[in-house]
Design an enzyme around this catalytic site. Structure first.
Site, short mmCIF file in Angstrom:
data_model
loop_
_atom_site.label_atom_id
_atom_site.label_comp_id
_atom_site.label_asym_id
_atom_site.label_seq_id
_atom_site.Cartn_x
_atom_site.Cartn_y
_atom_site.Cartn_z
N LYS A 149 0.83 -1.21 0.00
CA LYS A 149 0.00 0.00 0.00
C LYS A 149 0.86 1.26 0.00
O LYS A 149 0.66 2.18 -0.80
CB LYS A 149 -0.93 0.01 1.24
CG LYS A 149 -1.80 -1.21 1.38
CD LYS A 149 -2.70 -1.16 2.60
CE LYS A 149 -1.98 -1.11 3.94
NZ LYS A 149 -1.26 -2.37 4.30
N ARG A 153 -9.80 0.88 8.60
CA ARG A 153 -9.42 -0.47 9.03
C ARG A 153 -10.52 -1.16 9.81
O ARG A 153 -10.34 -2.32 10.20
CB ARG A 153 -8.18 -0.36 9.93
CG ARG A 153 -6.87 -0.67 9.23
CD ARG A 153 -5.78 -0.36 10.22
NE ARG A 153 -4.63 -1.18 10.08
CZ ARG A 153 -3.51 -0.77 9.47
NH1 ARG A 153 -3.44 0.42 8.92
NH2 ARG A 153 -2.47 -1.56 9.43
N ARG A 196 12.02 -5.37 4.88
CA ARG A 196 11.81 -3.93 4.64
C ARG A 196 12.77 -3.09 5.47
O ARG A 196 13.00 -3.35 6.64
CB ARG A 196 10.37 -3.58 5.00
CG ARG A 196 10.12 -2.08 5.01
CD ARG A 196 8.66 -1.74 5.03
NE ARG A 196 7.94 -2.29 6.16
CZ ARG A 196 6.62 -2.18 6.29
NH1 ARG A 196 5.89 -1.57 5.38
NH2 ARG A 196 6.03 -2.68 7.35
N ARG A 228 11.19 -0.83 11.31
CA ARG A 228 10.09 -0.56 12.23
C ARG A 228 10.08 -1.58 13.36
O ARG A 228 10.33 -2.77 13.13
CB ARG A 228 8.76 -0.61 11.48
CG ARG A 228 8.48 0.68 10.75
CD ARG A 228 7.32 0.59 9.78
NE ARG A 228 6.14 -0.12 10.23
CZ ARG A 228 5.04 -0.26 9.49
NH1 ARG A 228 4.99 0.30 8.29
NH2 ARG A 228 4.01 -0.93 9.94
N ARG A 261 -0.42 -9.07 13.32
CA ARG A 261 -1.07 -8.02 12.52
C ARG A 261 -1.95 -8.63 11.43
O ARG A 261 -3.02 -8.10 11.12
CB ARG A 261 0.00 -7.10 11.88
CG ARG A 261 0.58 -6.09 12.88
CD ARG A 261 1.94 -5.56 12.48
NE ARG A 261 1.97 -4.83 11.25
CZ ARG A 261 3.10 -4.57 10.58
NH1 ARG A 261 4.28 -4.99 11.04
NH2 ARG A 261 3.05 -3.89 9.47
P1 AP5 Z 1 4.87 -1.61 1.81
O1 AP5 Z 1 4.47 -0.83 0.61
O2 AP5 Z 1 5.66 -0.91 2.88
O3 AP5 Z 1 3.59 -2.35 2.41
P2 AP5 Z 1 2.33 -1.79 3.20
O4 AP5 Z 1 1.11 -2.46 2.67
O5 AP5 Z 1 2.33 -0.30 3.20
O6 AP5 Z 1 2.67 -2.40 4.62
P3 AP5 Z 1 2.63 -1.79 6.09
O7 AP5 Z 1 3.36 -2.75 6.97
O8 AP5 Z 1 3.09 -0.37 6.11
O9 AP5 Z 1 1.12 -1.88 6.36
P4 AP5 Z 1 0.40 -1.89 7.68
O10 AP5 Z 1 -0.98 -1.69 7.21
O11 AP5 Z 1 0.60 -3.05 8.57
O12 AP5 Z 1 1.13 -0.72 8.51
P5 AP5 Z 1 0.66 0.72 8.92
O13 AP5 Z 1 1.84 1.58 8.95
O14 AP5 Z 1 -0.54 1.15 8.14
O15 AP5 Z 1 5.70 -2.89 1.31
C1 AP5 Z 1 6.31 -3.78 2.24
C2 AP5 Z 1 7.67 -4.22 1.68
O16 AP5 Z 1 7.46 -5.00 0.50
C3 AP5 Z 1 8.58 -3.06 1.28
O17 AP5 Z 1 9.91 -3.38 1.62
C4 AP5 Z 1 8.43 -2.96 -0.26
O18 AP5 Z 1 9.62 -2.53 -0.88
C5 AP5 Z 1 8.09 -4.40 -0.65
N1 AP5 Z 1 7.12 -4.48 -1.74
C6 AP5 Z 1 6.07 -3.65 -1.99
N2 AP5 Z 1 5.38 -4.06 -3.08
C7 AP5 Z 1 6.02 -5.19 -3.53
C8 AP5 Z 1 5.78 -6.08 -4.62
N3 AP5 Z 1 4.77 -5.89 -5.46
N4 AP5 Z 1 6.63 -7.12 -4.77
C9 AP5 Z 1 7.68 -7.32 -3.90
N5 AP5 Z 1 7.96 -6.50 -2.86
C10 AP5 Z 1 7.13 -5.44 -2.66
O19 AP5 Z 1 0.13 0.47 10.41
C11 AP5 Z 1 1.02 0.17 11.47
C12 AP5 Z 1 0.24 0.12 12.78
O20 AP5 Z 1 -0.37 1.42 13.04
C13 AP5 Z 1 -0.96 -0.85 12.81
O21 AP5 Z 1 -0.56 -2.16 13.13
C14 AP5 Z 1 -1.85 -0.20 13.88
O22 AP5 Z 1 -1.36 -0.48 15.16
C15 AP5 Z 1 -1.66 1.29 13.61
N6 AP5 Z 1 -2.65 1.82 12.65
C16 AP5 Z 1 -2.37 2.36 11.43
N7 AP5 Z 1 -3.51 2.75 10.80
C17 AP5 Z 1 -4.52 2.43 11.66
C18 AP5 Z 1 -5.95 2.56 11.57
N8 AP5 Z 1 -6.55 3.06 10.47
N9 AP5 Z 1 -6.69 2.13 12.62
C19 AP5 Z 1 -6.09 1.62 13.74
N10 AP5 Z 1 -4.75 1.46 13.90
C20 AP5 Z 1 -3.98 1.86 12.85
#
Ligand code: AP5
Length: 218
Positions: free
Chosen positions: A13, A88, A127, A161, A172
């Site tokens: 994402k 979410r 990552r 992270r 997660r």
């Molecule tokens: P990346 O693009 O970083 O993936 P992502 O989907 O953004 O993953 P996140 O871990 O950031 O998602 P998340 O939803 O768990 O975390 P968030 O920060 O929102 O890609 C990952 C890796 O793969 C990278 O190294 C990239 O280079 C590689 N890659 C990408 N595309 C690829 C492909 N096609 N092929 C191969 N490799 C690829 O949330 C973190 C925490 O915050 C949550 O756990 C929660 O505690 C809190 N939080 C955040 N938002 C909310 C909400 N709305 N409500 C409640 N709590 C929340």
């Protein structure tokens, strides 16, 4: 244009939201990044969020809806938004509907990125991010061109992270399947769900998202 990238941790994402910002001017609104910035700044929101994020649970709907609503009113949002990691929960999805209606805007597309669980664990475990400019990398799939040097700013320090370890990633994923996956049915019922293959390489995923945007533009 406002779109949601919906998918589990590591689906890509953030990677695609950054590309959409560069290519189409859609602002990346990442609730995860906003919470990490709040933690780094030591704000009340950050203090509440830290332990919850470290164990992979969700931060409360009230806190999240508050920070998103505030962000939506910033003047730099002109061409639209890519919501990354929001909504979410069903409560967040309903709040977003109200936020957009109240601003006379609409949701143009919800793009579900489908990726197998084992691939997600591999993506997240590999990552890393430039400590200076925040550019994201992956050891295997998107490494820095010169090992140890950021392609963008030349920085030589990188961070990982605290929630990017195998145990927390699996937690997660469970949280995603229980609390966020029901949104697929919510948006399918509204008729704006588009499903893409998130297992493809980064360029192909960008192409698939581009095709959806062309389709909804009409
Ligand atoms: P990346 O693009 O970083 O993936 P992502 O989907 O953004 O993953 P996140 O871990 O950031 O998602 P998340 O939803 O768990 O975390 P968030 O920060 O929102 O890609 C990952 C890796 O793969 C990278 O190294 C990239 O280079 C590689 N890659 C990408 N595309 C690829 C492909 N096609 N092929 C191969 N490799 C690829 O949330 C973190 C925490 O915050 C949550 O756990 C929660 O505690 C809190 N939080 C955040 N938002 C909310 C909400 N709305 N409500 C409640 N709590 C929340």
């Amino acid at each position: 244009m406002n779109i949601i990238l919906l998918g589990p941790p590591g689906a890509g994402k953030g990677t695609q939201a950054k590309i959409l910002e560069e290519k189409h001017g859609l602002k990346q609104l990442s609730t995860g990044d906003m919470l990490r910035a709040a933690i780094a700044a030591g704000t009340d929101v950050g203090k509440k969020a830290k332990a919850i994020m470290d164990r992979g649970d969700l931060v409360s709907d009230d806190v999240i809806i508050g920070i998103v609503s505030e962000r939506m009113d910033k003047p730099d949002i002109t061409a639209g938004v890519t919501f990354d990691g929001f909504p979410r929960t069903p409560a967040q999805a309903e709040a977003l509907d109200k936020m957009l209606a109240g601003r006379k805007q609409k949701l143009d597309a919800v793009i579900e990125m489908k990726v197998d669980d084992e691939a997600l664990v591999e993506r997240i475990s590999g990552r890393y991010t430039c400590a200076k400019c925040g550019q994201g990398y992956h050891e295997k799939f998107a490494p820095a061109k010169t090992p140890g040097v950021c392609d963008v700013c030349g920085g030589t320090e990188f961070t990982r992270r605290p929630d990017d370890n195998e145990k927390t990633v699996r937690d997660r994923l469970q949280v995603y399947n229980k609390q966020t996956a029901p949104l697929v049915a919510y948006y399918a019922a509204k008729g704006n769900l588009h499903v893409i293959d998130g297992m493809a390489d980064i360029t192909r995923v960008t192409g698939a998202i581009g095709s959806v945007l062309e389709k909804v533009k009409g």
